[in-house]
Motif scaffolding. Structure first.
Motif, mmCIF file in Angstrom:
data_model
loop_
_atom_site.group_PDB
_atom_site.id
_atom_site.type_symbol
_atom_site.label_atom_id
_atom_site.label_comp_id
_atom_site.label_asym_id
_atom_site.label_seq_id
_atom_site.Cartn_x
_atom_site.Cartn_y
_atom_site.Cartn_z
ATOM 1 N N ASP A 30 31.222 37.753 49.319
ATOM 2 C CA ASP A 30 30.965 37.100 50.325
ATOM 3 C C ASP A 30 30.102 38.473 51.115
ATOM 4 O O ASP A 30 30.613 39.358 51.174
ATOM 5 N N VAL A 31 28.911 38.068 51.785
ATOM 6 C CA VAL A 31 27.944 39.006 52.725
ATOM 7 C C VAL A 31 28.254 38.295 54.040
ATOM 8 O O VAL A 31 27.865 37.190 54.333
ATOM 9 N N ALA A 32 28.988 39.145 54.878
ATOM 10 C CA ALA A 32 28.904 38.932 56.266
ATOM 11 C C ALA A 32 28.412 39.569 57.333
ATOM 12 O O ALA A 32 28.216 40.755 57.064
ATOM 13 N N VAL A 33 27.612 38.874 58.269
ATOM 14 C CA VAL A 33 26.845 39.591 59.293
ATOM 15 C C VAL A 33 27.774 39.344 60.514
ATOM 16 O O VAL A 33 28.123 38.536 60.855
ATOM 17 N N ASP A 34 28.180 40.454 61.012
ATOM 18 C CA ASP A 34 29.215 40.396 62.159
ATOM 19 C C ASP A 34 28.652 41.174 63.399
ATOM 20 O O ASP A 34 28.077 42.142 63.604
ATOM 21 N N GLU A 57 32.162 41.920 50.598
ATOM 22 C CA GLU A 57 33.473 41.888 49.902
ATOM 23 C C GLU A 57 33.204 41.100 48.850
ATOM 24 O O GLU A 57 33.188 39.795 48.861
ATOM 25 N N LEU A 58 33.974 41.825 47.762
ATOM 26 C CA LEU A 58 34.053 41.293 46.386
ATOM 27 C C LEU A 58 35.048 40.041 46.162
ATOM 28 O O LEU A 58 36.103 40.138 46.984
ATOM 29 N N ALA A 59 34.725 39.100 45.398
ATOM 30 C CA ALA A 59 35.910 38.056 44.923
ATOM 31 C C ALA A 59 36.635 38.757 44.116
ATOM 32 O O ALA A 59 36.549 39.836 43.487
ATOM 33 N N GLY A 60 37.902 38.195 44.031
ATOM 34 C CA GLY A 60 38.891 39.016 42.969
ATOM 35 C C GLY A 60 38.223 39.172 41.643
ATOM 36 O O GLY A 60 38.894 40.179 41.099
ATOM 37 N N ALA A 61 37.779 38.421 40.753
ATOM 38 C CA ALA A 61 37.185 38.660 39.548
ATOM 39 C C ALA A 61 35.936 39.486 39.299
ATOM 40 O O ALA A 61 35.392 39.747 38.279
ATOM 41 N N THR A 62 35.448 39.622 40.403
ATOM 42 C CA THR A 62 33.923 40.224 40.487
ATOM 43 C C THR A 62 34.002 41.856 39.980
ATOM 44 O O THR A 62 34.878 42.532 40.794
ATOM 45 N N PRO A 63 33.436 42.484 38.974
ATOM 46 C CA PRO A 63 33.601 43.533 38.697
ATOM 47 C C PRO A 63 32.933 44.672 39.969
ATOM 48 O O PRO A 63 32.008 44.226 40.737
#
Length: 513
Positions: free
Chosen positions: A137-141, A163-169
């Protein structure tokens, strides 16, 4: 109930405007706009910001798909540098007891109070691969921060978070970063939103003061070097406290080793630190190591017995020894885990941590502490080696039996002390100290396996009696007992040769003895 996840993310300073085309990132097939989310988070800490100082955040957040309580702890030192361990708990009005216990090592007797409120307008782009799996996920805050304790200042800023998803290296973050930096974003120099908010709302004079206080000068004197080692072990005990409570693998062992290293350093370098102040600390460290040892020793013993049982030929497995061992192990594990948690919640443990803080803040230095470190530390290590020699010689001179087993156990403890003393001296003594550490490890292996065999035989007698009383055949545990006797005898026969290699003249000469 609290759930733990490993969070891997990076933050970037940005204007809050549009992102570059994220479909150009290698491995990304589609980008889904997940819309805008309104997040409202209140962060808790002690009034003197002990959690923030330790790199820990505790918040209560509403909005988004994971509202509730979030505790973020620095990940293990061996983990990816972008990782933190996040523990979730359901939304409630008060700080959940479970989360409060995980930070008690830092808060001690201080209350947790609201220190900052962050309201965030978050726009999320979700990156998918060609198979439709989520990569990140790419979030602009856009963030509005309001200090709730120690002032009423406020600040705003914009940032981008990946923020990486759980399975992403984790390496995927590097590709995203190259793309964002090329578009003009800059890697953030703060680890969290809270850290940025606290720094921006802190008075300028206080910011400068904290920077100066955080700086630690390079060790010069013998006292500097000893204190650096002592401080590292005290910090390790504190760092591992939450991991032990969360039953992280090997965490009890590592905390116990930190206790032993610290205790050994205080004993070895008693010419640097006044024993009148350190002896009570040594007593308490011995207590803590012993209490932690109940769970660690069970863990080691269980692994040993399961391994030996699995190595037996099938025809020697009479009855249900695996089931008996599993039942025994489960009961032991539940008891020792409860005991460890009671120890970490005890006032005695917190008092020890406070005593260590006092010792490091105002160390009881003796005149030798101001001298050049080489001679002082070499003399201390050689004294430990002499002590070890006496214990080894005594053990080797005794006939096999219980008295010799006890003498070998005492020699093992002396070998650990010598090893840790040399370990503390490595920055000063260099190669000779590294050689000493290596040889003490080899000696510990022999003595440790012998002691483990002693403990295993005691446990096997108990398992055999338990099995017999339940009406089953205890033959298999008798076979394992006999094998342990043979293993111990082989280690005793090996010890003389190993000791001659360990304590040769070259080792002592290398240290200047």
């Amino acid at each position: 109930m609290a759930d733990k996840v490993r969070e891997i993310e990076r933050k970037y300073d940005s204007s809050g405007g549009d992102l570059p085309d994220l479909r150009d990132i290698a491995g990304v097939a589609t980008v889904a706009d997940e819309g805008v989310h309104a997040l409202d988070a209140t962060y808790y800490d002690t009034p003197d910001e002990r959690l923030a100082t330790a790199g820990i955040t505790l918040r209560r957040r509403t909005g988004g798909d994971d509202e509730g309580w979030h505790l973020k702890l620095p990940a293990d030192a061996a983990a990816n540098g972008d990782a933190r361990d996040e523990i979730h708990a359901p939304l409630s009005d008060e700080v959940p007891r479970r989360l409060a216990s995980l930070v008690r090592v830092h808060t001690r007797d201080r209350d947790l109070v609201p220190v900052m409120r962050l309201r965030t307008e978050r726009r999320i782009r979700r990156l998918h691969d060609a198979d439709g799996a989520v990569l990140a996920d790419v979030a602009v805050d856009r963030v509005e921060a309001q200090r709730l304790h120690g002032g009423d200042s406020a600040t705003t800023w914009a940032e981008t978070e990946v923020e990486l998803a759980g399975a992403t290296p984790p390496a995927f973050l590097d590709g995203v970063e190259r793309h964002l930096l090329a578009a003009g974003l800059v890697r953030a120099d703060v680890p969290s939103k809270l850290a940025r908010a606290l720094e921006r709302t802190r008075p300028r004079t206080e910011r400068a003061g904290k920077t100066r206080a955080a700086a630690r000068r390079k060790p010069v004197t013998a006292g500097d070097h000893v204190l650096a080692y002592v401080r590292a072990q005290a910090d390790e005990i504190v760092r591992l406290d939450p991991a032990v409570r969360l039953e992280a693998p090997d965490s009890v062992h590592r905390m116990r080793v930190a206790c032993r290293r610290l205790r050994s350093a205080l004993r070895t370098y008693r010419n640097v630190l006044d024993r009148a102040a350190t002896d009570p600390v040594i007593t308490e460290l011995s207590w803590l190591a012993g209490e932690l040892g109940l769970d660690r020793d069970r863990e080691v013993l269980s692994a040993r017995l399961h391994e030996e049982l699995n190595a037996l030929p099938h025809e020697l497995l009479i009855g249900s020894p695996r089931g008996q061992l599993r039942t025994w192990d489960n009961a032991q594990h539940a008891d020792t885990r409860r005991h460890v948690n009671r120890v970490l919640d005890a006032d005695r443990y917190l008092a020890l941590l406070g005593t260590l803080d006092t010792l490091l803040d105002d160390p009881p230095l003796l005149p030798a502490a101001s001298r050049k470190p080489r001679g002082v530390m070499r003399k201390a290590v050689l004294r430990d080696l002499d002590r070890l020699t006496v214990r080894i010689d005594r053990a080797l001179g005794l006939p096999p039996g219980e008295e010799r087993d006890l003498a070998l156990h005492e020699a093992r403890k002396a070998a650990k002390r010598t090893r840790y003393g040399a370990e503390a001296a490595r920055p000063v003594l260099g190669k000779p100290a590294r050689r000493m550490v290596k040889r003490m490890k080899s000696l510990q292996t022999v003595l440790g396996d012998h002691q483990d065999s002693v403990v295993a035989r005691e446990a096997l007698l108990g398992l055999a009696a338990r099995t017999h009383s339940s009406g089953e055949n205890a033959f298999t545990f008798g076979v394992l007992y006999g094998r342990e006797e043979q293993r111990a005898a082989a280690r005793e026969a090996e010890l003389g040769k190993v000791w001659r290699e360990v304590a040769g003249r070259k080792l002592r000469a290398g240290l200047g003895g």
